[in-house]
Design a protein around this motif. Sequence first.
Motif, PDB file in Angstrom:
ATOM      1  N   ASP A 106      14.191 -14.489  -4.564  1.00  0.00           N
ATOM      2  CA  ASP A 106      13.665 -13.880  -3.395  1.00  0.00           C
ATOM      3  C   ASP A 106      13.345 -12.397  -3.824  1.00  0.00           C
ATOM      4  N   ALA A 107      14.162 -11.714  -4.411  1.00  0.00           N
ATOM      5  CA  ALA A 107      13.950 -10.443  -4.682  1.00  0.00           C
ATOM      6  C   ALA A 107      13.080 -10.288  -5.841  1.00  0.00           C
TER       7      ALA A 107
ATOM      8  N   ALA B 122       3.286  -9.784   4.713  1.00  0.00           N
ATOM      9  CA  ALA B 122       3.899  -9.519   5.899  1.00  0.00           C
ATOM     10  C   ALA B 122       4.389 -10.648   6.617  1.00  0.00           C
ATOM     11  N   ASN B 123       4.047 -11.774   6.433  1.00  0.00           N
ATOM     12  CA  ASN B 123       4.416 -13.042   6.988  1.00  0.00           C
ATOM     13  C   ASN B 123       5.280 -13.878   6.085  1.00  0.00           C
ATOM     14  N   TYR B 124       5.697 -13.277   4.949  1.00  0.00           N
ATOM     15  CA  TYR B 124       6.789 -13.794   4.210  1.00  0.00           C
ATOM     16  C   TYR B 124       8.047 -13.046   4.412  1.00  0.00           C
ATOM     17  N   LEU B 125       7.848 -11.717   4.712  1.00  0.00           N
ATOM     18  CA  LEU B 125       9.032 -10.960   5.002  1.00  0.00           C
ATOM     19  C   LEU B 125      10.034 -11.287   5.947  1.00  0.00           C
ATOM     20  N   PRO B 126       9.595 -11.800   7.205  1.00  0.00           N
ATOM     21  CA  PRO B 126      10.687 -12.222   8.125  1.00  0.00           C
ATOM     22  C   PRO B 126      11.593 -13.447   7.467  1.00  0.00           C
TER      23      PRO B 126
ATOM     24  N   LYS C 197      15.010 -11.432   2.214  1.00  0.00           N
ATOM     25  CA  LYS C 197      15.896 -10.567   2.190  1.00  0.00           C
ATOM     26  C   LYS C 197      15.098  -9.234   2.371  1.00  0.00           C
ATOM     27  N   HIS C 198      13.878  -9.003   2.133  1.00  0.00           N
ATOM     28  CA  HIS C 198      13.094  -7.973   2.128  1.00  0.00           C
ATOM     29  C   HIS C 198      12.546  -7.555   3.532  1.00  0.00           C
TER      30      HIS C 198
ATOM     31  N   LEU D 105      19.577  -9.116   9.706  1.00  0.00           N
ATOM     32  CA  LEU D 105      18.086  -9.375   9.299  1.00  0.00           C
ATOM     33  C   LEU D 105      17.699  -7.914   8.458  1.00  0.00           C
ATOM     34  N   SER D 106      18.361  -6.675   8.847  1.00  0.00           N
ATOM     35  CA  SER D 106      17.858  -5.767   8.096  1.00  0.00           C
ATOM     36  C   SER D 106      18.576  -5.733   6.816  1.00  0.00           C
ATOM     37  N   CYS D 107      19.512  -6.282   6.389  1.00  0.00           N
ATOM     38  CA  CYS D 107      20.426  -5.793   5.246  1.00  0.00           C
ATOM     39  C   CYS D 107      19.565  -6.237   4.051  1.00  0.00           C
ATOM     40  N   THR D 108      19.699  -5.266   3.081  1.00  0.00           N
ATOM     41  CA  THR D 108      18.768  -5.376   1.930  1.00  0.00           C
ATOM     42  C   THR D 108      19.695  -6.096   0.868  1.00  0.00           C
ATOM     43  N   GLN D 109      20.767  -6.422   0.969  1.00  0.00           N
ATOM     44  CA  GLN D 109      21.593  -7.181   0.290  1.00  0.00           C
ATOM     45  C   GLN D 109      21.876  -6.410  -1.225  1.00  0.00           C
ATOM     46  N   CYS D 110      21.770  -5.024  -1.131  1.00  0.00           N
ATOM     47  CA  CYS D 110      21.743  -4.149  -2.320  1.00  0.00           C
ATOM     48  C   CYS D 110      23.239  -4.286  -2.835  1.00  0.00           C
ATOM     49  N   GLY D 111      24.117  -4.312  -2.037  1.00  0.00           N
ATOM     50  CA  GLY D 111      25.607  -4.562  -2.798  1.00  0.00           C
ATOM     51  C   GLY D 111      26.290  -3.342  -2.697  1.00  0.00           C
TER      52      GLY D 111
END
Length: 419
Positions: free
Chosen positions: A149-150, A216-220, A223-224, A291-297
């Motif tokens: 996904d990233a 835009a429709n993939y983002l929801p 993780k982005h 939902l907002s988490c970027t999963q950056c760690g």
Amino acid sequence: MIKQILFIITLLITFGVFAYSVKRLWGFFRLTKPAYPIKNIGARISHTLNIAFGQTKIFRKPVIGLMHALVFWGFLVITLGSIEMVVDGVSGQDRLFASTGWFYDIVIASGDVFALLIIVFIKLFILRRMFLKIKRFAGVEMTPKANWDALLSLYFIGFLMVSLICFNMGYISNHPNGYEGVYPVSAFLVNLFGWDFGWLQELGWWVHILLIFIFANYLPYSKHFHVFLSIPNVFLANLEPLTKYPNLDSITREVKLMLDPEAAYDENAEVARFGVKDVEDVSWKNYMDSLSCTQCGRCTDVCPANITGKLLSPRKIFVDLRKRMDEKGPLVIAGKDDKKSLLRDYISEEEIWACTSCNACAQECPIDISHPNLIMDMRRYLVMEEATAPAGLNVMFANIENNGAPWQFSPEDRMKWAE
């Protein structure tokens, strides 16, 4: 005219699909509990300018932070150009915003330069993710799907920038006698090769627009999603000190009933759950954080429990919350139950009791997610609903109940040490 009609149809389809995603998420938000009141708007705006737009937390890692900040700022500028493309597509006109004069020149020139920078940085981000063993990119929550996904999102962004430069090069080639805007990079490339890139204008325009609509429709579902939610999440963050944990209204009501014999007990009042067991018990802000988490760690990277080998990963807490809501949300809306819960089926007791409540994770998070608040609420459920806690804490609770203090001796003996 045909292009205009095709674009409007495409735009309506895009809005329709996006509206479906928003409706789905809104249904999930309605399952959650209230959070704190949103006030101090001036302080929130200042906080957002500092954290979200200024990217101040990102700069704690200077090199990669600067790269990420430039990508973010570039996106803001390029978004203005993309809005113009949408307006042009609907109206059937060309360069409608050019009438703003010098401001238009600055925006277009900045977007052209940022597009090249973003292409370079995105390539570095992809190589870094694929070939460097960055510890914070690993973990049980970082499944192969999350990593793909990233990468997919990075490729989306990269191709968006390539298509923008191609469109600009085509536009320049088709207007040899003068054009609107300033294009430092695209004009240089056109002059460097000396070819006729006119055919790229229409192709680049459509590819860029379609990539925007698809992305835009993939983002929801990605993780982005923080591309949309990071700024609102910072604006809506809890501005209280990180170490201040909110009292439960349900507990406050119970205490008032115990202290005031004259207080009337409402038999029709809904029996409140103490703490968090499943997704229906979290606040809307908890869910928005997930939902907002970027999963950056970055949170897990500084967590002392995780560093010392404990099971806790603050990032996993919110990744699991989002997964659980995706799983249970539709069931609850349909009036069903799968007999599972966020606590234990997704997040173990060992994980939440490993937290030292130091708030390093919340301090480090670039979009102001408060991990300890959710962890404390799950602890509250275990202690107050199930009377479940580690042995050491149970001893302390018993001493407080029997002796009025955490120590295992009578209050009458408490001052013997002074003798």
